[in-house]
Motif scaffolding. Sequence first.
Motif, short mmCIF file in Angstrom:
data_model
loop_
_atom_site.label_atom_id
_atom_site.label_comp_id
_atom_site.label_asym_id
_atom_site.label_seq_id
_atom_site.Cartn_x
_atom_site.Cartn_y
_atom_site.Cartn_z
N ILE A 1 2.65 14.87 -13.56
CA ILE A 1 1.62 15.67 -14.20
C ILE A 1 1.90 17.16 -13.99
CG2 ILE A 1 -0.83 16.32 -14.09
CD1 ILE A 1 -1.41 13.35 -13.48
N LYS A 2 2.42 17.50 -12.83
CA LYS A 2 2.69 18.90 -12.50
C LYS A 2 4.11 19.31 -12.88
CE LYS A 2 -0.62 19.59 -8.91
NZ LYS A 2 -0.88 20.66 -8.01
N ASP A 3 4.77 18.54 -13.73
CA ASP A 3 6.15 18.83 -14.17
C ASP A 3 7.13 18.89 -13.02
OD1 ASP A 3 5.38 18.92 -16.84
OD2 ASP A 3 4.90 21.05 -16.72
N SER A 4 6.93 18.08 -12.02
CA SER A 4 7.83 18.05 -10.88
C SER A 4 8.04 16.61 -10.42
CB SER A 4 7.27 18.90 -9.74
OG SER A 4 8.16 18.91 -8.66
N PRO A 5 8.48 15.74 -11.32
CA PRO A 5 8.63 14.34 -10.92
C PRO A 5 9.80 14.16 -9.94
CG PRO A 5 9.54 14.65 -13.08
CD PRO A 5 8.89 15.95 -12.70
N PRO A 6 9.71 13.16 -9.07
CA PRO A 6 10.85 12.90 -8.19
C PRO A 6 12.02 12.38 -9.02
CG PRO A 6 9.25 11.14 -7.99
CD PRO A 6 8.64 12.21 -8.87
N SER A 7 13.20 12.74 -8.63
CA SER A 7 14.37 12.24 -9.34
C SER A 7 14.56 10.76 -8.98
CB SER A 7 15.61 13.03 -8.92
OG SER A 7 15.92 12.74 -7.57
N PRO A 8 15.31 10.05 -9.80
CA PRO A 8 15.59 8.65 -9.45
C PRO A 8 16.27 8.52 -8.09
CG PRO A 8 16.18 9.07 -11.72
CD PRO A 8 15.83 10.40 -11.10
N GLU A 9 17.10 9.51 -7.75
CA GLU A 9 17.77 9.50 -6.45
C GLU A 9 16.76 9.64 -5.31
OE1 GLU A 9 18.70 11.70 -8.95
OE2 GLU A 9 20.43 10.56 -9.64
N GLN A 10 15.77 10.51 -5.49
CA GLN A 10 14.75 10.69 -4.46
C GLN A 10 13.93 9.42 -4.28
OE1 GLN A 10 12.87 14.12 -6.20
NE2 GLN A 10 13.48 15.39 -4.46
N THR A 11 13.52 8.82 -5.39
CA THR A 11 12.74 7.60 -5.31
C THR A 11 13.53 6.51 -4.61
OG1 THR A 11 11.54 8.19 -7.32
CG2 THR A 11 11.50 5.88 -6.67
N ALA A 12 14.79 6.37 -4.96
CA ALA A 12 15.64 5.36 -4.32
C ALA A 12 15.77 5.64 -2.82
CB ALA A 12 17.02 5.34 -4.98
N ARG A 13 15.92 6.93 -2.46
CA ARG A 13 16.04 7.29 -1.03
C ARG A 13 14.76 6.96 -0.29
NH1 ARG A 13 17.14 13.06 -0.67
NH2 ARG A 13 14.90 13.28 -0.79
N PHE A 14 13.61 7.29 -0.87
CA PHE A 14 12.33 7.00 -0.21
C PHE A 14 12.22 5.50 0.08
CE2 PHE A 14 10.36 10.67 -2.83
CZ PHE A 14 10.87 11.61 -1.95
N ALA B 1 4.13 10.04 -7.27
CA ALA B 1 5.09 10.30 -8.34
C ALA B 1 4.36 10.63 -9.64
CB ALA B 1 6.01 9.09 -8.54
N HIS B 2 3.27 9.93 -9.90
CA HIS B 2 2.48 10.21 -11.09
C HIS B 2 1.90 11.63 -11.04
CE1 HIS B 2 -0.26 9.65 -14.43
NE2 HIS B 2 -1.26 10.02 -13.66
N LEU B 3 1.39 12.02 -9.88
CA LEU B 3 0.84 13.38 -9.74
C LEU B 3 1.93 14.43 -9.91
CD1 LEU B 3 -1.64 12.81 -6.79
CD2 LEU B 3 -2.19 13.14 -9.21
N GLN B 4 3.11 14.15 -9.38
CA GLN B 4 4.22 15.09 -9.56
C GLN B 4 4.59 15.20 -11.04
OE1 GLN B 4 7.00 13.36 -6.66
NE2 GLN B 4 7.17 15.43 -5.85
N GLN C 1 0.83 -1.21 0.00
CA GLN C 1 0.00 0.00 0.00
C GLN C 1 0.87 1.26 0.00
OE1 GLN C 1 -2.59 -0.49 3.36
NE2 GLN C 1 -3.99 -1.85 2.25
N THR C 2 1.95 1.25 0.77
CA THR C 2 2.86 2.39 0.82
C THR C 2 3.47 2.63 -0.56
OG1 THR C 2 3.33 2.05 3.15
CG2 THR C 2 4.94 3.33 1.89
N ARG C 3 3.90 1.56 -1.20
CA ARG C 3 4.50 1.68 -2.53
C ARG C 3 3.47 2.21 -3.53
NH1 ARG C 3 8.53 0.81 -5.76
NH2 ARG C 3 8.34 -0.22 -7.75
N GLN C 4 2.23 1.75 -3.46
CA GLN C 4 1.19 2.24 -4.36
C GLN C 4 0.94 3.73 -4.15
OE1 GLN C 4 -2.01 -0.46 -3.42
NE2 GLN C 4 -1.50 -1.82 -5.11
N ARG C 5 0.94 4.18 -2.90
CA ARG C 5 0.76 5.62 -2.63
C ARG C 5 1.92 6.42 -3.18
NH1 ARG C 5 -1.10 3.83 2.66
NH2 ARG C 5 0.98 4.27 3.43
N ARG C 6 3.14 5.88 -3.02
CA ARG C 6 4.32 6.59 -3.52
C ARG C 6 4.28 6.69 -5.04
NH1 ARG C 6 7.81 4.39 -0.50
NH2 ARG C 6 8.09 2.49 -1.70
N LEU C 7 3.88 5.61 -5.71
CA LEU C 7 3.79 5.64 -7.17
C LEU C 7 2.70 6.61 -7.63
CD1 LEU C 7 4.23 1.83 -7.94
CD2 LEU C 7 5.89 3.67 -8.31
#
Length: 70
Positions: free
Chosen positions: A29-42, A24-27, A15-21
């Motif tokens: 859409i708003k031209d502010s996606p998380p970087s690969p480094e941020q996703t890896a850190r999360f 990320a999708h919403l970001q 569930q946590t991973r689904q919320r994070r994804l």
Amino acid sequence: MTKDEKGSSDEALVQTRQRRLRAAHLQAIKDSPPSPEQTARFEREGWSHERHLSHIRERARSAAMIHAAE
């Protein structure tokens, strides 16, 4: 850890991973996606949903201030 506890833990992680994804999708859409480094850190640091949302909101506020200053 019992089988039921492990199942609950696994379900919470899914569930946590689904919320994070979704976030990320919403970001994206708003031209502010998380970087690969941020996703890896999360994922590596096991950030809570609340901490992740707080981080996203802070990034959005910072971006809004920069945009407003221009």
